[in-house]
Every structure is written in C-alpha cells, then in structure tokens.
Design an enzyme around this catalytic site. Structure first.
Site, short mmCIF file in Angstrom:
data_model
loop_
_atom_site.label_atom_id
_atom_site.label_comp_id
_atom_site.label_asym_id
_atom_site.label_seq_id
_atom_site.Cartn_x
_atom_site.Cartn_y
_atom_site.Cartn_z
N SER A 438 157.26 68.65 -18.99
CA SER A 438 156.90 67.47 -18.82
C SER A 438 155.51 67.15 -19.27
O SER A 438 154.83 65.94 -19.44
CB SER A 438 156.88 67.33 -17.39
OG SER A 438 156.06 68.29 -16.57
N GLU A 471 162.70 60.91 -22.44
CA GLU A 471 161.44 60.79 -23.67
C GLU A 471 161.75 61.77 -24.59
O GLU A 471 162.18 62.92 -24.28
CB GLU A 471 160.11 60.99 -23.02
CG GLU A 471 159.73 59.91 -21.98
CD GLU A 471 158.24 60.29 -21.45
OE1 GLU A 471 157.34 59.63 -21.36
OE2 GLU A 471 158.03 61.53 -20.99
#
Ligand code: 3H9
Length: 719
Positions: A438, A471
């Site tokens: 992340s 993403e």
C-alpha cells in the site's frame, strides 16, 4: 416482411416491420453502438412509428405489436445520460418528461396486443417503455437485468415509470426498485410480476411471436397475481403510509439526506399511488424537472462519465491469458484476494510460511462463500467448487504453472524483495509479478528482479471483496504488457483498475494521509472523536476518519504514515495524538480497541478512555469546533495533496483523482468527486482558506503550486 418506414437518419435506430401474420415488429438497433438509447431523435421517430401502427391497427393490417432489440444481450439502456447532463433548467426537464410520457401513453393506448421482448439490459426509459406495453417476456440470459436506475443519476423515472410500476407491482415492490435504483434479474422480475414469462434466450423470438398470436386470437387469459400479504397491507391508507415512512427512514439512514432523488421519488409515490393518472403523470414530470436541474444530478452524471471512461482505460495491448494466480501471504489482504480470485473462476495457489495463517485465510474465504450463498449470489455447489480452487501451500510447489503472482506479505521492503526474488525464479517466463503493497516503492522492489518489465503494483483496498478500485502501479521499467495483463485481471475480478505512477502511498493513500492526519490534529485541538467523525459523515464520507483508522488498523496506518512522512516530508509529520497512540496497545477494530470499542466484532461507542491515554497531546477536556471547520481542514488537506500528486504525475487527470477517491474511499458521489467539489468551491476560495490555515496552523497547509497557479489563472482542476 414489409418495411413501413425507411431507415434514414441516426434515429433510424428504430425500424418497424410487419410480418405475414399482421404482427408488427418494432426493432431498436442503434448503429455503431453497443446499446440502444431513447435519445430525443429516437423518441420522435418512435412517436411517428406509433402513428403508423395506429393507422395499421385501424385498417386491420396490424394485429399486434412486439417491441424488441436488434442487439442480442441489450434491450434498451434508457434515456441518453448525456442529454440529461445537458439539461440545466427545470422547465426543460419537465417538458422532456411530458414528451416521453405522451409517447409511451400512445403506446399504452393502442387497441392491439402489445408486448416487449426483453433480451439483455433493460434500464430506465427502456423499462418504462416495456411497462407501457401490455405484456413483457424476458430471456433467461444472465445479462438480462431490468431496472430503474434513475435515482443513481439524481433524477426519478420520468417516462411514466413512477405511475405504472406501482400499479403493476404494488407499492412495496415499486418502492424497492425505484428507490434503490438496483436492476433485478429476469427470474426475480418474474417472481414479482414485472415480466409475464422468462424464456430461454434462443427461444425468445419464437415464443413472443406465439404469445402475440395467442393474444390476437384471445386464447390466452391474463393470469392475475393473487394478492400477497404485503399487497393487502398496501390496500389501506395506513398500510401505505407505513410503507412510505419506512422507506423514507431507510433512505435517510443510508444517504444522510444528501441525495434528493430517492426522497422525491417516495414523495411522488405517496401522492400518486391510488390517485387518477393525469395528475400523477404531471407530478412525475414536475418532480423530474426539479431534480434534473440540481447540482447533485450533474455531479452524478459526471460520476457516470468517470466510470464509463474507466472501462476503456489502459494500454491497448492484448493481455496475457491468466488461469492460475499465485498469492504470497495469507493475511487479511492475501486471503481476501485469494477468495476473490477463486470466486471469479481462477485457480489459486495460496502460499504462506505459517500453516496457521493459511488456516485462518481459508476459514475467512469459507465465510465469504457462505455469505454469497446466503445472499443468493452463488449456488451452494458453485461455492464449493470455487472454494476448492484455492490450493494452499507452504512452499513454492505449483508456482511453475501460475500466470500471475500477487505478493501480499508483510510491509517490509527487504522481505518483499526476498520473496519476489524467490518466486521469480519459479514462475515461467511471461508470468507477471505484482505487489499489493500500500505504500512501499515498486521501483525499489523491481531492483530485486531479473525481469523488472514483468512487475508492477496491484493495490487492492480493504475489504477486498467490497472495494471496487485496484491501483495498478507502474514503475519506470514496467512494460505495457504487464500493465495490460493486470488491467484485464482486475476487470475480470469485477474491479475498476486505475493506472498510477509509482510514488509514496500511490494515489489514494497519499491523499488519505493528510486527511487522516488532520483528524489527529483536530483531536489535539480538543475536538471529540464523535464530533470529527460526525462532521465527515455529514459531509458524505461513508465513515469518519477516526473510524477509518480503526478499520485500517492503527499499526498498519502508523506504518504507512511513517513511510509517507519519510518520503514526502514535513507536511506528513504525524499529528501528536497519532504518535502518542503508537505507545498504547490499541490496534483498532481487529484488536477490539481503537478510537472506538468493539465487542464480538461489533462496534460500540467511542472510547473516552483514550483521551487520558493521549493526555500529553490532547487537552484535558473536549471543546466544540464548528462542523464546517472540521470538514474544511480535513477535506482541503486532501484537495491540496491531490494538486501535488497531479504535479508529480501520479495520475494525469483530475478525473482520475475523482474516480479513485470515489471507488477507493467512498468519497461522496453526489459531490461529483474531490476535485470537482474543489472546482465547485472555486480555487481562489480554497487558496484563501489554505492560506489562512497555513498562518494559523503551520506549513502543512501551504498551498500546492499547481493549485495556486490555477487559482490565479482563473482555472479549475478540470479546465
Ligand atoms: C432515464 O432513462 C431517464 C428517464 O426515466 C426519463 C428522462 C426524462 N446514456 O457501459 P458500456 C454508453 S435515465 C448514454 O461500455 P456495458 C456508454 O457510455 C437512464 N450513454 O457497456 C458506452 O459509450 P462508449 C437510465 C450510454 O455493457 C456505451 O454506451 N439508464 C447509456 O459495460 C456502451 O456502454 C442508465 O442509467 C445511457 N443511458 O454496460 C443506464 N448507457 O462506447 C446507464 C450506456 O462511447 N448505462 N451508454 O463509451 C449502464 O448502466 C451501462 O452502460 C449498461 C451497459 C449496463 C447499459
């Protein structure tokens, strides 16, 4: 067959042909498009063709009318959303609605049998058209979804849908469809009486023709649904009032009153059900006019465009085929990803070094499959098969056959580099490696690899099964082929992929960083946990920032905050209360204690004991800060960081930021997205506010150069 009207213009998306049995086939087939739309020219043509049908019926040439689509898998996707976006004026909206109502009324009043053959998506005005027919037959294909999604665009059905649907189905079912905006399957449509028959797709055409003949010969008697218990309830005014009241309460609870359309739809139904037709149509048209001119409608149309353009984004390259995916790390994320992959038909090798972690991940996957069965999304057998597709392993056996690897081990660079290096040696060439990190650098991980071109980030959000964004992180050496493959994989998993450039926190976490941190600074200023979280839920966020920190896990959030602070500098310096929090034993929801208390997995009230634990960084007592100030400090911190992310080229366009924040954080769609909201406020006003905050609260609020530039030039983020 005789063609009554020649196809001439774009409106020739519509043709009318009469067969030897006197059955007229009205076929929608918009050229060069995947869907049929009820644009203004198409509606005019429909009007004209209905005139021809009336004439044919009077002369005895036409004995029945079948409405169908020439596109297998798509019936009609409703009115043109672009046209809805262009209407700025209530009177214009009302006129549009009246025009559609008049045309569909013309269809309804035909003296011959009329029926819709629904094969594929049937939405909005498409459903309203079908409702104006006397009967509806639907194909059994999975793509056949029937619904009235208008509230999702900030309006209500405006071609007679709010009038006809409750008359057909009763108030309760009509409320459910109109207020939720969710389409339903053909089977469910049959159960509630929205369609008369569900037919295998290949037989739909024959069956509808046969059905028309039966109607012509009056052989077929309409079967009336016997009133169910709920319909009895609806018969009495107090019963109806109760249903409407419950619906209002539910909408207020779910939307915080931020979406006017569902409430307006309920009000409309409350004033039209059981009343004469004409004033009912008129109220629908006027309400549509009021709604279509609102900013909320325009913002939701904007969100529709964002999601539509996301469907086409990504490299124009053929993706590599993917059948089996290896997942490294069976923690919350790895386990969730493995379940998602298996759910969507992929084979999974799930590797961890601890048997216990794998046991827990399998247990959680089993729970998710059970929930899917309970909710009717999956048959029990299919769930068992899917669960069986997850093959756990403690070593790399089976990895020679995987097409993609998703690494989800602990967030430590050296560990990630190590496992990626190990797995690369086992995966056949052409396999794509990804990391679900992340916040760590993808480029840094690439350094450990022999084939850096086949590596990119694939960042899922927690909870994996629910959050729609992925993403796809591109580092300098990443190839288009790898990105195209991961885009296709994400889409197969029902997610929306967004390409972002490698950089601390990528896009979403980078923007969340200052927002969450500002919630910490607000605590330091004496605001209470409840006041902070309530201010942001009132703004429209699905949960407040402190509750979000609890969900993320306070340890995980602290780690990501540290990485971003180091990489992005002073403005990311953690707020003192958040630093102090690291010295407590609180972990957030997973540990039972964070800003809130949790019992048996259920959230309780905010935990006031936390203020004493953080006493060096928060005042002894709480004080009230204006709600608007709490919202401005947190939300403008995100806007400012978004400007910096754009400067850094993390994404290229304001639209990417908005899509990501809506799908990745639940940023309120009715505001159109973070930067559309900023544009609506006006960049000069934002610049002024940031300047004032900078003076009062320090350099973390220093306006981003891009924001300043645009404000001075009189431009917005979207210009
Ligand atoms: C309404 O009916 C109001 C009335 O009650 C009263 C008015 C007064 N408009 O998504 P796809 C385009 S409100 C304009 O890639 P899929 C789409 O943008 C309307 N364009 O395919 C794309 O264009 P392009 C209620 C539309 O299979 C192309 O068609 N209806 C519309 O993934 C292919 O679409 C809705 O809200 C539209 N209505 O999904 C339905 N629909 O190729 C909205 C599609 O240039 N649409 N396009 O990029 C959808 O939900 C999905 O598009 C659908 C197909 C499920 C139909």
């Amino acid at each position: 067959m005789a063609t009554i009207h020649e196809k001439t213009t774009e409106a020739a998306a519509l043709a009318l042909e009469v067969d030897g049995d006197g059955i007229a086939w009205l076929t929608f087939d918009r050229r060069g498009s995947r869907v049929n739309l009820l644009t203004t020219p198409v509606m005019s043509r429909l009007d004209a063709l209905l005139g021809a049908v009336e004439e044919g019926a009077r002369a005895g040439r036409i004995r029945a009318l079948i409405v169908q689509s020439g596109k297998p898998g798509t019936f009609i996707a409703g009115a043109d959303v672009e046209e809805i976006g262009r209407v700025r004026d209530a009177a214009e909206g009302t006129a549009k609605s009246r025009q559609g109502q008049r045309i569909f009324r013309r269809l309804e009043l035909l003296t011959i049998p009329t029926m819709a053959a629904i094969d594929g998506v049937c939405l909005g005005g498409g459903t309203e058209l079908a409702l104006a027919c006397r009967n509806r037959l639907a194909s059994d294909r999975a793509d056949t979804r029937i619904g009235l999604p208008e509230v999702r665009l900030g309006i209500l059905p405006g071609f007679g849908g709010t009038v006809r649907l409750p008359r057909l189905l009763g108030l309760r079912a009509a409320l459910e469809l109109i207020v939720s905006g969710k389409p339903i399957s053909a089977r469910r449509a049959l159960r509630i009486g929205l369609v008369d028959e569900v037919v295998p797709t290949t037989m739909l055409r024959d069956r509808v023709k046969h059905f028309a003949r039966e109607r012509i010969e009056k052989r077929h008697v309409t079967r009336r649904k016997r009133p169910a218990l709920t319909r009895l309830l609806e018969r009495t005014p107090p019963g109806r009032r109760l249903l409407l009241q419950l619906a209002r309460r539910q909408v207020r609870k779910e939307t915080g009153g931020n979406y006017p359309a569902p409430l307006a739809a309920i009000d409309t139904l409350s004033r039209t059900v059981g009343r004469p037709l004409d004033p009912a149509f008129e109220l629908e048209a006027r309400t549509l006019g009021e709604l279509i001119a609102t900013d909320v409608c325009k913002n939701l149309v904007h969100v529709f465009r964002l999601t539509e353009s996301a469907k086409k984004a990504g490299p124009l390259l053929e993706p590599r085929s993917v059948d089996v995916v290896g997942v490294l790390g069976a923690g919350v994320m790895g386990g969730g990803i493995a379940q998602l992959l298996a759910y969507h038909g992929l084979g999974v090798r799930l590797k961890d070094v601890q048997a216990r972690a794998i046991g827990q991940a399998l247990h959680h996957a089993r729970e998710l499959f059970d929930a899917a069965v309970r909710r009717g999304r999956l048959e029990r057998r299919a769930a068992e098969e899917a669960f069986g597709r997850i093959a756990p392993t403690l070593d790399y056996s089976g990895f020679a056959r995987v097409d993609v690897v998703i690494e989800a081990v602990v967030e430590r660079m050296e560990v990630k580099q190590q496992v990626l290096h190990e797995v690369e040696a086992r995966v056949a060439s052409g396999g794509v490696l990804t990391s679900n990190t992340s916040s760590l650098s993808i480029q840094e991980m690439q350094k450990a690899l022999e084939r850096p071109a086949d590596f990119c980030g694939m960042h899922f959000f927690n909870p994996v099964e629910r959050m729609p964004l992925v993403e796809v992180v591109r580092a300098p050496d990443t190839s288009d082929g790898a990105v195209a493959t991961i885009f296709a994989l994400a889409r197969r998993l029902g997610k929306t992929p967004l390409e972002v450039k490698d950089g601390p926190g990528f896009l979403v976490n980078r923007l969340l960083g200052p927002y969450l941190n500002e919630a910490g600074w607000l605590l330091a200023d004496g605001a209470s946990i409840e006041a902070i979280d309530r201010a942001l839920t009132a703004f429209g966020m699905p949960m407040g920032p402190l509750r979000l920190l609890d969900e993320i896990g306070l340890d995980v959030a602290a780690h990501a905050a540290g990485v971003m602070h180091e990489a992005l500098g002073e403005r990311f310096r953690p707020a003192l209360p958040l630093l102090a929090l690291r010295r407590t034993a609180r972990l957030g929801r997973k540990g039972g204690r964070g800003f809130y208390r949790y019992e048996g997995g259920k959230s309780k009230e905010a935990d006031a004991a936390i203020y004493a634990e953080l006493r060096d960084s928060v005042p002894a007592s709480r004080r009230e800060l204006p709600r608007a100030l709490i919202q401005e400090r947190t939300v403008l911190a995100m806007v400012n960081e978004a400007a910096r992310a754009l400067e850094d080229g993390i994404v290229g366009r304001a639209a990417d930021v908005d899509l990501a924040m809506i799908l990745g954080t639940g940023f309120p769609p009715f505001r159109g997205g973070l930067l559309r909201y900023a544009d609506a406020l006006g960049l000069p006003a934002i610049l002024g506010k940031l300047g004032a905050f900078e003076r009062e609260r320090g350099p973390r609020f220093q306006p981003a150069p891009l924001l300043r530039e645009r404000a001075v030039a009189g431009r917005g983020f979207y210009d």
